[in-house]
Design a protein around this motif. Structure first.
Motif, PDB file in Angstrom:
ATOM      1  N   ALA A   1      28.361 109.528  51.766  1.00 44.69           N
ATOM      2  CA  ALA A   1      27.836 108.599  50.891  1.00 44.69           C
ATOM      3  C   ALA A   1      28.502 107.255  50.780  1.00 44.69           C
ATOM      4  O   ALA A   1      27.502 106.240  50.948  1.00 44.69           O
ATOM      5  CB  ALA A   1      28.299 109.127  49.302  1.00 44.69           C
ATOM      6  N   ALA A   2      29.884 106.952  51.157  1.00 49.35           N
ATOM      7  CA  ALA A   2      30.191 105.492  51.269  1.00 49.35           C
ATOM      8  C   ALA A   2      29.700 104.784  52.572  1.00 49.35           C
ATOM      9  O   ALA A   2      29.271 103.896  52.399  1.00 49.35           O
ATOM     10  CB  ALA A   2      31.896 105.772  51.489  1.00 49.35           C
ATOM     11  N   LEU A   3      29.429 105.617  53.539  1.00 43.77           N
ATOM     12  CA  LEU A   3      28.783 105.143  54.808  1.00 43.77           C
ATOM     13  C   LEU A   3      27.286 104.488  54.366  1.00 43.77           C
ATOM     14  O   LEU A   3      26.834 103.391  54.910  1.00 43.77           O
ATOM     15  CB  LEU A   3      28.819 105.811  56.179  1.00 43.77           C
ATOM     16  CG  LEU A   3      30.137 105.933  56.473  1.00 43.77           C
ATOM     17  CD1 LEU A   3      30.060 107.202  57.555  1.00 43.77           C
ATOM     18  CD2 LEU A   3      30.659 104.737  57.111  1.00 43.77           C
ATOM     19  N   GLY A   4      26.541 105.573  53.618  1.00 43.45           N
ATOM     20  CA  GLY A   4      25.400 105.217  53.451  1.00 43.45           C
ATOM     21  C   GLY A   4      24.983 104.068  52.417  1.00 43.45           C
ATOM     22  O   GLY A   4      24.322 103.257  52.559  1.00 43.45           O
TER      23      GLY A   4
ATOM     24  N   LYS B   1      28.910 100.420  45.014  1.00 42.95           N
ATOM     25  CA  LYS B   1      28.787 101.923  45.012  1.00 42.95           C
ATOM     26  C   LYS B   1      29.575 102.459  46.109  1.00 42.95           C
ATOM     27  O   LYS B   1      30.449 103.562  46.212  1.00 42.95           O
ATOM     28  CB  LYS B   1      27.449 102.536  44.914  1.00 42.95           C
ATOM     29  CG  LYS B   1      26.718 102.515  43.670  1.00 42.95           C
ATOM     30  CD  LYS B   1      25.037 102.826  43.834  1.00 42.95           C
ATOM     31  CE  LYS B   1      24.584 102.932  42.516  1.00 42.95           C
ATOM     32  NZ  LYS B   1      22.901 103.305  42.707  1.00 42.95           N
ATOM     33  N   ALA B   2      29.766 101.811  47.487  1.00 46.06           N
ATOM     34  CA  ALA B   2      30.153 102.135  48.778  1.00 46.06           C
ATOM     35  C   ALA B   2      31.687 102.069  48.305  1.00 46.06           C
ATOM     36  O   ALA B   2      32.443 103.042  48.905  1.00 46.06           O
ATOM     37  CB  ALA B   2      29.884 101.055  49.567  1.00 46.06           C
ATOM     38  N   LYS B   3      31.944 100.974  47.520  1.00 47.17           N
ATOM     39  CA  LYS B   3      33.547 100.848  47.249  1.00 47.17           C
ATOM     40  C   LYS B   3      34.145 102.080  46.298  1.00 47.17           C
ATOM     41  O   LYS B   3      35.184 102.662  46.618  1.00 47.17           O
ATOM     42  CB  LYS B   3      33.854  99.661  46.378  1.00 47.17           C
ATOM     43  CG  LYS B   3      35.319  99.438  45.969  1.00 47.17           C
ATOM     44  CD  LYS B   3      35.427  97.816  45.288  1.00 47.17           C
ATOM     45  CE  LYS B   3      34.641  98.136  43.953  1.00 47.17           C
ATOM     46  NZ  LYS B   3      35.113  99.077  42.739  1.00 47.17           N
TER      47      LYS B   3
ATOM     48  N   HIS C   1      40.254 104.884  54.299  1.00 48.28           N
ATOM     49  CA  HIS C   1      39.206 104.763  53.427  1.00 48.28           C
ATOM     50  C   HIS C   1      39.551 103.535  52.415  1.00 48.28           C
ATOM     51  O   HIS C   1      38.776 102.936  51.878  1.00 48.28           O
ATOM     52  CB  HIS C   1      38.846 106.043  52.783  1.00 48.28           C
ATOM     53  CG  HIS C   1      38.334 106.846  53.857  1.00 48.28           C
ATOM     54  ND1 HIS C   1      37.673 106.741  54.643  1.00 48.28           N
ATOM     55  CD2 HIS C   1      38.516 108.494  53.842  1.00 48.28           C
ATOM     56  CE1 HIS C   1      37.080 107.656  55.269  1.00 48.28           C
ATOM     57  NE2 HIS C   1      37.756 108.843  54.948  1.00 48.28           N
ATOM     58  N   MET C   2      40.976 103.640  52.031  1.00 49.62           N
ATOM     59  CA  MET C   2      41.311 102.772  51.171  1.00 49.62           C
ATOM     60  C   MET C   2      41.046 101.340  51.576  1.00 49.62           C
ATOM     61  O   MET C   2      40.866 100.275  50.719  1.00 49.62           O
ATOM     62  CB  MET C   2      42.874 102.923  50.606  1.00 49.62           C
ATOM     63  CG  MET C   2      43.370 102.129  49.373  1.00 49.62           C
ATOM     64  SD  MET C   2      42.185 102.348  47.859  1.00 49.62           S
ATOM     65  CE  MET C   2      42.467 104.044  47.563  1.00 49.62           C
ATOM     66  N   GLU C   3      41.443 100.952  53.001  1.00 47.22           N
ATOM     67  CA  GLU C   3      41.361  99.530  53.474  1.00 47.22           C
ATOM     68  C   GLU C   3      39.745  99.222  53.340  1.00 47.22           C
ATOM     69  O   GLU C   3      39.506  98.125  53.106  1.00 47.22           O
ATOM     70  CB  GLU C   3      42.037  99.690  54.789  1.00 47.22           C
ATOM     71  CG  GLU C   3      43.494  99.576  55.057  1.00 47.22           C
ATOM     72  CD  GLU C   3      43.609  98.705  56.098  1.00 47.22           C
ATOM     73  OE1 GLU C   3      43.649  97.570  56.249  1.00 47.22           O
ATOM     74  OE2 GLU C   3      44.003  99.647  57.107  1.00 47.22           O
ATOM     75  N   SER C   4      38.932 100.362  53.767  1.00 42.86           N
ATOM     76  CA  SER C   4      37.412 100.007  53.575  1.00 42.86           C
ATOM     77  C   SER C   4      36.916  99.563  52.169  1.00 42.86           C
ATOM     78  O   SER C   4      36.049  98.642  51.961  1.00 42.86           O
ATOM     79  CB  SER C   4      36.869 101.214  53.963  1.00 42.86           C
ATOM     80  OG  SER C   4      36.919 101.545  55.338  1.00 42.86           O
ATOM     81  N   ALA C   5      37.698 100.324  51.097  1.00 44.20           N
ATOM     82  CA  ALA C   5      37.293  99.954  49.647  1.00 44.20           C
ATOM     83  C   ALA C   5      37.669  98.536  49.407  1.00 44.20           C
ATOM     84  O   ALA C   5      37.141  97.931  48.649  1.00 44.20           O
ATOM     85  CB  ALA C   5      38.048 101.011  48.813  1.00 44.20           C
TER      86      ALA C   5
END
Length: 302
Positions: free
Chosen positions: A38-41, A50-52, A74-78
């Motif tokens: 979902a995050a990637l989408g 929403k991705a965050k 994943h936390m770095e992506s957020a």
């Protein structure tokens, strides 16, 4: 066919992790891949908020599954998405959390790098927070005996302090860089840092502190050499610069500030050096004379 709608994936994952009368234990093993997808989408659709949130949940899931490395990623992506949104407080919090997770893996370099990325993102908006993140990043490397990997971090902190016109702390971090360089046997970097600290003090019109810095740096105990600074080009340049100040010779100060030794310092220090001298040189000479003058002993009649 696997579900690709990020909204539906989030709903399914939330049902798997939400406790209630019919679910007594969260199923993170099934839910986490859904949050990740979902995050990637959401990110591909430029739905940053929403991705965050989805990456936050994916990070939590990986942490619950005892996979701190993936949780940190994943936390770095957020954190990167929080930066895009302009939520600066979350940027700091998320990069700190990522650093903690990398530390759980026993990986000091990624832990330090995460804090440095957060600091760079905050330099303009939250400079004090950026300084703290950079400082913590340095500490992680120092504690792991990797001082040489922290050189650029010391420089980044110094640069922020100079922008904030906090020259005492800027000079202090250059001296800290010098000590780290000593431990790393990086003599040239050590000497450049010491000269840089003196230039910063002189730019702040603090001749007394610059002279103290010169004397201290000339006497610092070092790992393999007692003459790490003395005998260097930077020592000679500092000595000539201080002599020109003590004589109040503005033209000589300007000449030295244009020297090749100064030109090989860090850019932020060169910019200050090129503006020397600052302030009134006569006032510096007067202050120095007053300090050197012995106090009158009323009981001495000779």
């Amino acid at each position: 066919m696997a579900e690709s709608d990020p909204e539906k994936l989030i709903l399914k994952a939330d049902k798997l992790t939400m406790l209630g009368f019919t679910r007594w234990k969260a199923d993170w093993r099934k839910a986490t891949p859904m949050y990740e997808q979902a995050a990637l989408g959401f990110r591909n659709a430029n739905s940053h908020e929403k991705a965050k949130l989805a990456f936050e949940k994916a990070s939590q899931g990986q942490e619950m599954l005892s996979s701190p490395w993936d949780a940190a990623k994943h936390m770095e992506s957020a954190a990167a998405l929080a930066k895009n949104i302009g939520n600066w407080r979350e940027v700091a919090d998320f990069y700190r959390k990522a650093s903690e997770l990398y530390n759980e893996c026993g990986r000091s370099q990624p832990a330090s790098d995460a804090l440095a990325r957060g600091a760079r993102a905050l330099e303009e908006t939250l400079p004090d927070e950026a300084i703290q993140l950079y400082t913590d990043a340095c500490t992680i490397l120092e504690e792991d005996g990797k001082e040489q990997m922290a050189f650029d971090l010391y420089r980044a902190i110094t640069s922020i302090y100079i922008k904030l016109q906090n020259y005492d702390d800027a000079a202090s971090f250059l001296l800290r860089l010098g000590l780290a360089a000593d431990k790393s046997n990086a003599r040239h970097s050590q000497c450049k840092a010491y000269l840089g600290a003196m230039v910063v003090y002189l730019f702040a019109h603090d001749l007394k502190q610059a002279e103290k810095c010169f004397n201290d740096c000339s006497q610092f105990p070092v790992s393999h050499r007692t003459d790490a600074f003395m005998g260097s080009d930077q020592y000679s340049c500092a000595s000539k610069l201080l002599a020109a100040y003590s004589q109040g010779d503005a033209e000589e100060i300007k000449r030295i500030s244009q020297s090749s030794t100064i030109s090989h310092l860090d850019t932020m220090v060169i910019r200050l050096a090129r503006q020397l001298p600052t302030g009134d040189l006569s006032s510096l000479k007067t202050s120095a004379a007053e300090e050197d003058e012995e106090p009158l002993d009323e009981n001495d009649l000779t």
